[in-house]
Design an enzyme around this catalytic site. Structure first.
Site, PDB file in Angstrom:
ATOM      1  N   HIS A 308       0.997  -1.128   0.082  1.00  0.00           N
ATOM      2  CA  HIS A 308       0.018   0.059   0.070  1.00  0.00           C
ATOM      3  C   HIS A 308       1.107   1.347  -0.150  1.00  0.00           C
ATOM      4  O   HIS A 308       1.846   1.188   0.545  1.00  0.00           O
ATOM      5  CB  HIS A 308      -0.956  -0.039   1.164  1.00  0.00           C
ATOM      6  CG  HIS A 308      -2.073   0.990   1.104  1.00  0.00           C
ATOM      7  ND1 HIS A 308      -2.085   2.360   1.172  1.00  0.00           N
ATOM      8  CD2 HIS A 308      -3.447   0.806   0.808  1.00  0.00           C
ATOM      9  CE1 HIS A 308      -2.925   2.890   1.375  1.00  0.00           C
ATOM     10  NE2 HIS A 308      -4.089   2.035   0.740  1.00  0.00           N
ATOM     11  N   ASP A 365      -7.608  -4.687  -0.840  1.00  0.00           N
ATOM     12  CA  ASP A 365      -7.943  -4.942  -2.064  1.00  0.00           C
ATOM     13  C   ASP A 365      -8.260  -6.267  -2.299  1.00  0.00           C
ATOM     14  O   ASP A 365      -8.795  -6.951  -2.924  1.00  0.00           O
ATOM     15  CB  ASP A 365      -7.453  -4.082  -3.330  1.00  0.00           C
ATOM     16  CG  ASP A 365      -7.611  -2.688  -3.235  1.00  0.00           C
ATOM     17  OD1 ASP A 365      -6.554  -1.942  -2.961  1.00  0.00           O
ATOM     18  OD2 ASP A 365      -8.673  -2.096  -2.939  1.00  0.00           O
TER      19      ASP A 365
HETATM   20  C1  MLT Z   1      -8.344   3.935  -0.414  1.00  0.00           C
HETATM   21  O1  MLT Z   1      -8.788   3.279   0.381  1.00  0.00           O
HETATM   22  O2  MLT Z   1      -8.857   4.921  -1.046  1.00  0.00           O
HETATM   23  C2  MLT Z   1      -7.162   3.228  -0.952  1.00  0.00           C
HETATM   24  O3  MLT Z   1      -6.560   2.371  -0.114  1.00  0.00           O
HETATM   25  C3  MLT Z   1      -5.955   4.018  -1.647  1.00  0.00           C
HETATM   26  C4  MLT Z   1      -5.391   5.064  -0.904  1.00  0.00           C
HETATM   27  O4  MLT Z   1      -5.656   5.345   0.353  1.00  0.00           O
HETATM   28  O5  MLT Z   1      -4.583   5.809  -1.621  1.00  0.00           O
END
Ligand code: MLT
Length: 429
Positions: A308, A365
């Protein structure tokens, strides 16, 4: 030099820039005056080191794996709250009183129906249209049915009505986007059902068949929507904010956010995870073979759903979803070879130093695609589910930006093109 400033020295000159500190003691260098003072700008492609705003909605700490909505931990909210209560919390800043919650739920219930003319717009899409493209179009079309929503500066009551309408109608539009894709007749909302059950029925009910919502799936969906409700200044939320900063309407800002979320590097990652697992299954289902491919820098294969941008150790949402996925699979008695491959990848990645050193652990995800599949949600609808969950966060961030009267977003650039040169085109005259 005062201790609440940063000093920037360039070409023998020193510029003082104020420091600003948030309520969780994170500190930023405020560069709002930098260009006026020095003629300099900063460059930070992808804005990974740049704060775009001050916000009181969501706090996350990527190193510690912390995620809180208005100060409440995601763990407690996922365990004890509901998606509608979390939506109220994000949008209005506090948990609702019982009276406020009842009023909020009633308002949403009576606004689930969409104008019948929206079916004409829907019918204009070919049946193989991706539901995200249909959804962003249908959301933007709400500006035509509710023209007062075009003006973001209307009264608080009118803005709140626009907010209730999109919260109430998004499940209907999302389910209709799916029905268009599979060529089935749409289902109208059933206001006797709760938010998630109503959505599931609109998604899966078929003419001449009685459809009963499975409470296991409805409960899991409610938890998934909570986990996706907001995530500070991610790509799609930043899109909603910058579109809204031009005083574009709530619905056009949300429609832009849906399109930003569609990308496989953002909300499309959960769909990309299942497509990766299906590719591995088609190739014999050997998870370890693909773990080695992912480690081979000369191999184009990349593991989707691992690591992430912000969380440097673990994504707190992934831990919660993993438990929910195991629970749903167990309760539904599902034994899907795709899911077995996923578990093989997960176990290999969690013990392989290559992934551990690079913090490439399964993220939200990875598991959301698995649980949506187990719940019977079609793959091409995974990102729509993400949008359904992120809607209250987009609304809250848009509302905060408007209420704080934030300026239009207009970043600068470092120009790398030609210097001035005389025109020497073909003599056309
Ligand atoms: C989100 O929940 O929007 C995703 O994990 C992506 C992010 O936070 O950059």
């Amino acid at each position: 030099m005062a201790d609440n400033v940063a000093a920037l020295s360039v070409d023998g000159k020193t510029y003082e820039l104020p420091l600003t500190t948030g309520t969780e003691n994170e500190t930023a260098v405020d560069i709002s005056s930098l260009r006026a003072k020095s003629g300099l700008i900063t460059l930070d492609q992808g804005f990974k080191n740049t704060g775009s705003t001050k916000s009181a909605i969501t706090f996350l700490d990527g190193e510690k794996g912390i995620l809180r909505y208005r100060g409440y931990t995601i763990e407690e909210l996922a365990e004890k709250s509901s998606f509608l209560e979390v939506s109220y919390l994000l949008i209005h800043g506090e948990l609702p009183t019982p009276e406020q919650y009842d009023k909020f739920k009633k308002e949403i219930t009576v606004h689930t129906l969409v104008h019948e003319d929206i079916k004409n717009i829907l019918d204009g899409f070919p049946s193989n249209a991706h539901p995200m493209g249909v959804l962003s179009s249908l959301v933007c079309s709400l500006t035509a049915f509710y023209p007062k929503s075009l003006d973001p500066n209307r009264s608080t009551e009118e803005v709140n009505l626009s907010i209730v309408r999109i919260l109430a109608k998004m499940p209907t539009l999302a389910a209709w986007s799916y029905k268009n894709e599979v060529g089935h007749p749409v289902n109208y909302p059933d206001n006797s059902l709760d938010y998630c059950s109503n959505f599931l029925k609109m998604m899966f009910a078929l003419p001449a068949e009685k459809y009963e919502v499975d409470p296991v799936i409805a409960d899991a969906l409610d938890k998934l929507l909570i986990l996706h409700a907001d995530h500070e200044q991610n790509c799609s939320t930043s899109t909603v904010r910058i579109v809204g900063s031009s005083q574009a309407s709530l619905y056009s800002s949300i429609s832009a956010g849906i399109n930003a979320l569609w990308g496989p590097l953002h909300g499309g990652a959960n769909q990309a995870v299942i497509e990766m697992l299906e590719k591995i299954k088609a190739d014999g289902g050997n998870a370890n073979k693909y773990i080695e491919k992912a480690k081979d820098k000369d191999d184009s294969f990349r593991l989707m759903g691992f690591g992430h941008r912000v969380y440097k150790n673990f994504d707190p949402r992934a831990k919660i979803i993993k438990k929910a996925a195991d629970n749903v699979l167990d309760k539904l008695g599902i034994n899907d070879p795709i899911l077995e491959i996923a578990k093989g990848l997960e176990e290999a990645a969690l013990r392989d130093d290559y992934f551990v050193e690079r913090k490439l652990y399964p993220n939200v995800d990875f598991y959301s695609g698995i649980i949506y599949r187990a719940m019977g949600i079609p793959t091409e609808m995974f990102t729509v589910m993400f949008a359904l969950g992120r809607l209250p966060g987009w609304i809250a961030q848009w509302k905060e930006m408007r209420e704080n009267n934030e300026p239009i977003g207009r970043p600068r650039q470092v120009y790398t093109g030609h210097n001035e040169r005389p025109y020497q085109g073909i003599d056309k005259r």
